[in-house]
Design a protein around this motif. Structure first.
Motif, PDB file in Angstrom:
ATOM      1  N   PHE A   1       0.843  -1.195   0.000  1.00  0.00           N
ATOM      2  CA  PHE A   1       0.000   0.000   0.000  1.00  0.00           C
ATOM      3  C   PHE A   1       0.877   1.243   0.000  1.00  0.00           C
ATOM      4  N   SER A   2       0.437   2.247  -0.722  1.00  0.00           N
ATOM      5  CA  SER A   2       1.054   3.568  -0.629  1.00  0.00           C
ATOM      6  C   SER A   2       0.217   4.354   0.368  1.00  0.00           C
ATOM      7  N   ARG A   3       0.827   4.772   1.477  1.00  0.00           N
ATOM      8  CA  ARG A   3       0.049   5.436   2.527  1.00  0.00           C
ATOM      9  C   ARG A   3       0.190   6.947   2.527  1.00  0.00           C
ATOM     10  N   ASP A   4       1.280   7.450   1.960  1.00  0.00           N
ATOM     11  CA  ASP A   4       1.524   8.903   1.981  1.00  0.00           C
ATOM     12  C   ASP A   4       2.642   9.170   0.976  1.00  0.00           C
ATOM     13  N   VAL A   5       2.337   9.932  -0.061  1.00  0.00           N
ATOM     14  CA  VAL A   5       3.328  10.138  -1.129  1.00  0.00           C
ATOM     15  C   VAL A   5       4.465  11.036  -0.651  1.00  0.00           C
ATOM     16  N   GLU A   6       4.113  12.173  -0.002  1.00  0.00           N
ATOM     17  CA  GLU A   6       5.153  13.119   0.405  1.00  0.00           C
ATOM     18  C   GLU A   6       6.106  12.491   1.427  1.00  0.00           C
ATOM     19  N   ALA A   7       5.553  11.771   2.404  1.00  0.00           N
ATOM     20  CA  ALA A   7       6.392  11.167   3.449  1.00  0.00           C
ATOM     21  C   ALA A   7       6.873   9.768   3.051  1.00  0.00           C
ATOM     22  N   ARG A   8       6.512   9.319   1.830  1.00  0.00           N
ATOM     23  CA  ARG A   8       6.992   8.056   1.250  1.00  0.00           C
ATOM     24  C   ARG A   8       6.777   6.867   2.200  1.00  0.00           C
ATOM     25  N   GLN A   9       5.516   6.757   2.649  1.00  0.00           N
ATOM     26  CA  GLN A   9       5.159   5.691   3.581  1.00  0.00           C
ATOM     27  C   GLN A   9       4.500   4.532   2.835  1.00  0.00           C
ATOM     28  N   GLY A  10       4.872   3.310   3.188  1.00  0.00           N
ATOM     29  CA  GLY A  10       4.253   2.134   2.594  1.00  0.00           C
ATOM     30  C   GLY A  10       3.818   1.147   3.669  1.00  0.00           C
ATOM     31  N   GLU A  11       2.982   0.221   3.261  1.00  0.00           N
ATOM     32  CA  GLU A  11       2.568  -0.844   4.196  1.00  0.00           C
ATOM     33  C   GLU A  11       2.509  -2.141   3.419  1.00  0.00           C
ATOM     34  N   ILE A  12       2.978  -3.235   4.022  1.00  0.00           N
ATOM     35  CA  ILE A  12       2.881  -4.519   3.329  1.00  0.00           C
ATOM     36  C   ILE A  12       1.883  -5.445   4.031  1.00  0.00           C
ATOM     37  N   GLY A  13       1.368  -6.374   3.243  1.00  0.00           N
ATOM     38  CA  GLY A  13       0.508  -7.425   3.765  1.00  0.00           C
ATOM     39  C   GLY A  13       0.816  -8.692   2.984  1.00  0.00           C
ATOM     40  N   TYR A  14       0.445  -9.849   3.544  1.00  0.00           N
ATOM     41  CA  TYR A  14       0.828 -11.099   2.889  1.00  0.00           C
ATOM     42  C   TYR A  14      -0.057 -12.264   3.323  1.00  0.00           C
ATOM     43  N   VAL A  15      -0.234 -13.203   2.402  1.00  0.00           N
ATOM     44  CA  VAL A  15      -0.973 -14.443   2.662  1.00  0.00           C
ATOM     45  C   VAL A  15      -0.327 -15.544   1.822  1.00  0.00           C
ATOM     46  N   LEU A  16      -0.053 -16.677   2.467  1.00  0.00           N
ATOM     47  CA  LEU A  16       0.458 -17.836   1.717  1.00  0.00           C
ATOM     48  C   LEU A  16      -0.503 -19.003   1.876  1.00  0.00           C
ATOM     49  N   ASN A  17      -0.665 -19.767   0.805  1.00  0.00           N
ATOM     50  CA  ASN A  17      -1.375 -21.045   0.869  1.00  0.00           C
ATOM     51  C   ASN A  17      -0.673 -21.909   1.927  1.00  0.00           C
ATOM     52  N   PRO A  18      -1.416 -22.493   2.896  1.00  0.00           N
ATOM     53  CA  PRO A  18      -0.788 -23.284   3.955  1.00  0.00           C
ATOM     54  C   PRO A  18       0.134 -24.396   3.443  1.00  0.00           C
ATOM     55  N   ARG A  19      -0.186 -24.926   2.243  1.00  0.00           N
ATOM     56  CA  ARG A  19       0.694 -25.976   1.673  1.00  0.00           C
ATOM     57  C   ARG A  19       2.118 -25.479   1.465  1.00  0.00           C
ATOM     58  N   PHE A  20       2.260 -24.152   1.370  1.00  0.00           N
ATOM     59  CA  PHE A  20       3.574 -23.592   1.073  1.00  0.00           C
ATOM     60  C   PHE A  20       4.134 -22.761   2.224  1.00  0.00           C
ATOM     61  N   GLN A  21       3.500 -22.867   3.387  1.00  0.00           N
ATOM     62  CA  GLN A  21       4.043 -22.161   4.560  1.00  0.00           C
ATOM     63  C   GLN A  21       5.138 -23.009   5.193  1.00  0.00           C
ATOM     64  N   GLY A  22       5.959 -22.373   6.030  1.00  0.00           N
ATOM     65  CA  GLY A  22       7.000 -23.103   6.748  1.00  0.00           C
ATOM     66  C   GLY A  22       8.171 -23.499   5.867  1.00  0.00           C
ATOM     67  N   LYS A  23       8.330 -22.829   4.740  1.00  0.00           N
ATOM     68  CA  LYS A  23       9.442 -23.139   3.831  1.00  0.00           C
ATOM     69  C   LYS A  23      10.306 -21.906   3.570  1.00  0.00           C
ATOM     70  N   GLY A  24      10.004 -20.824   4.279  1.00  0.00           N
ATOM     71  CA  GLY A  24      10.790 -19.600   4.096  1.00  0.00           C
ATOM     72  C   GLY A  24      10.384 -18.791   2.878  1.00  0.00           C
ATOM     73  N   TYR A  25       9.270 -19.162   2.220  1.00  0.00           N
ATOM     74  CA  TYR A  25       8.861 -18.419   1.022  1.00  0.00           C
ATOM     75  C   TYR A  25       8.367 -17.006   1.355  1.00  0.00           C
ATOM     76  N   ALA A  26       7.671 -16.868   2.496  1.00  0.00           N
ATOM     77  CA  ALA A  26       7.136 -15.540   2.837  1.00  0.00           C
ATOM     78  C   ALA A  26       8.303 -14.569   3.072  1.00  0.00           C
ATOM     79  N   LYS A  27       9.308 -15.036   3.786  1.00  0.00           N
ATOM     80  CA  LYS A  27      10.463 -14.165   4.057  1.00  0.00           C
ATOM     81  C   LYS A  27      11.171 -13.803   2.743  1.00  0.00           C
ATOM     82  N   GLU A  28      11.336 -14.806   1.888  1.00  0.00           N
ATOM     83  CA  GLU A  28      12.038 -14.570   0.609  1.00  0.00           C
ATOM     84  C   GLU A  28      11.277 -13.551  -0.257  1.00  0.00           C
ATOM     85  N   ALA A  29       9.953 -13.696  -0.305  1.00  0.00           N
ATOM     86  CA  ALA A  29       9.142 -12.763  -1.110  1.00  0.00           C
ATOM     87  C   ALA A  29       9.155 -11.374  -0.485  1.00  0.00           C
ATOM     88  N   ALA A  30       9.058 -11.322   0.852  1.00  0.00           N
ATOM     89  CA  ALA A  30       9.024 -10.015   1.532  1.00  0.00           C
ATOM     90  C   ALA A  30      10.337  -9.260   1.310  1.00  0.00           C
TER      91      ALA A  30
END
Ligand SMILES: CC(C)(COP(=O)(O)OP(=O)(O)OC[C@H]1O[C@@H](n2cnc3c(N)ncnc32)[C@H](O)[C@@H]1OP(=O)(O)O)[C@@H](O)C(=O)NCCC(=O)NCCS
Length: 188
Positions: A89-118
């Motif tokens: 998300f872009s939260r504020d253009v002038e102050a260049r603020q962002g926010e991230i969110g994430y969801v993984l299919n449980p079949r692919f959790q616990g393999k370090g994919y979320a960290k790698e993508a983030a």
């Protein structure tokens, strides 16, 4: 299309790209799962809702502070399977603020994919899109989520106790963040 950086983003094992219509089946595999949705701001989705969500995602290709995120789908390089989603998300253009969110299919959790993508997403957001600060929020009960934020080197900046009722229970909201200069020290 106002992308903040070139897509796709690629890592050793993953590709982060825009949503595609043929992702619907992969989305159905986890968006209807009550465990996956437990801490998400929506209930498990049925097929009709997933198809509607898919249509919205296809339109979320801009990085502008209009409340909609840039929606990235994560694909396994080896098999081409769509395994989850990352939002920026872009939260504020002038102050260049962002926010991230994430969801993984449980079949692919616990393999370090979320960290790698983030890491790939935050690297592009800080180094190419020149964001100043990235934030992430989750429920204190969602240990895999705040555990990921800590592994990314983000700082716990707030812990709001019983500040809302979420899905019928008191909610504890955690806010994590990292500044651009802090990220660049960790990932020069
Ligand atoms: C939050 C979420 C994305 C985290 O996913 P995850 O797969 O647990 O996160 P990571 O990529 O950091 O993987 C971590 C695990 O992979 C393990 N792992 C296995 N192989 C690995 C590898 N090659 N490299 C790194 N870690 C690896 C780690 O040891 C770690 O295990 P641990 O948690 O037992 O210590 C996931 O729990 C999720 O989708 N939850 C449902 C939706 C949700 O709540 N989203 C957040 C809303 S705020």
């Amino acid at each position: 299309m106002k992308l903040p950086f070139e897509l796709p983003l690629e890592t050793d094992r993953l590709i982060l790209r825009l949503a595609r219509e043929d992702d619907v089946a992969a989305l159905m595999e986890y968006s209807a799962d009550p465990e996956v949705c437990r801490y998400l701001p929506y209930e498990p989705r049925d097929e009709d809702e997933i198809r509607k969500s898919m249509v919205r995602r296809l339109g979320f290709t801009e990085f502008t502070p209009d409340g909609h995120p840039l929606f990235l789908h994560v694909e396994l390089r080896e098999t081409g399977e769509m395994i989850g989603e990352f939002l920026l998300f872009s939260r504020d253009v002038e102050a260049r603020q962002g926010e991230i969110g994430y969801v993984l299919n449980p079949r692919f959790q616990g393999k370090g994919y979320a960290k790698e993508a983030a890491i790939a997403l935050m690297d592009a957001a800080f180094k190419t899109a020149n964001l100043h600060r990235i934030e992430a929020k989750c429920s204190a009960a969602n240990a895999p989520s705040w555990g990921l934020m800590e592994k990314l080197g983000m700082r716990r900046e707030a812990h709001f106790k019983e500040q809302a009722i979420f899905k019928g229970e008191w909610d504890e909201l955690l806010i994590y963040a990292i500044l651009q200069r802090e990220w660049l020290e960790l990932h020069p």
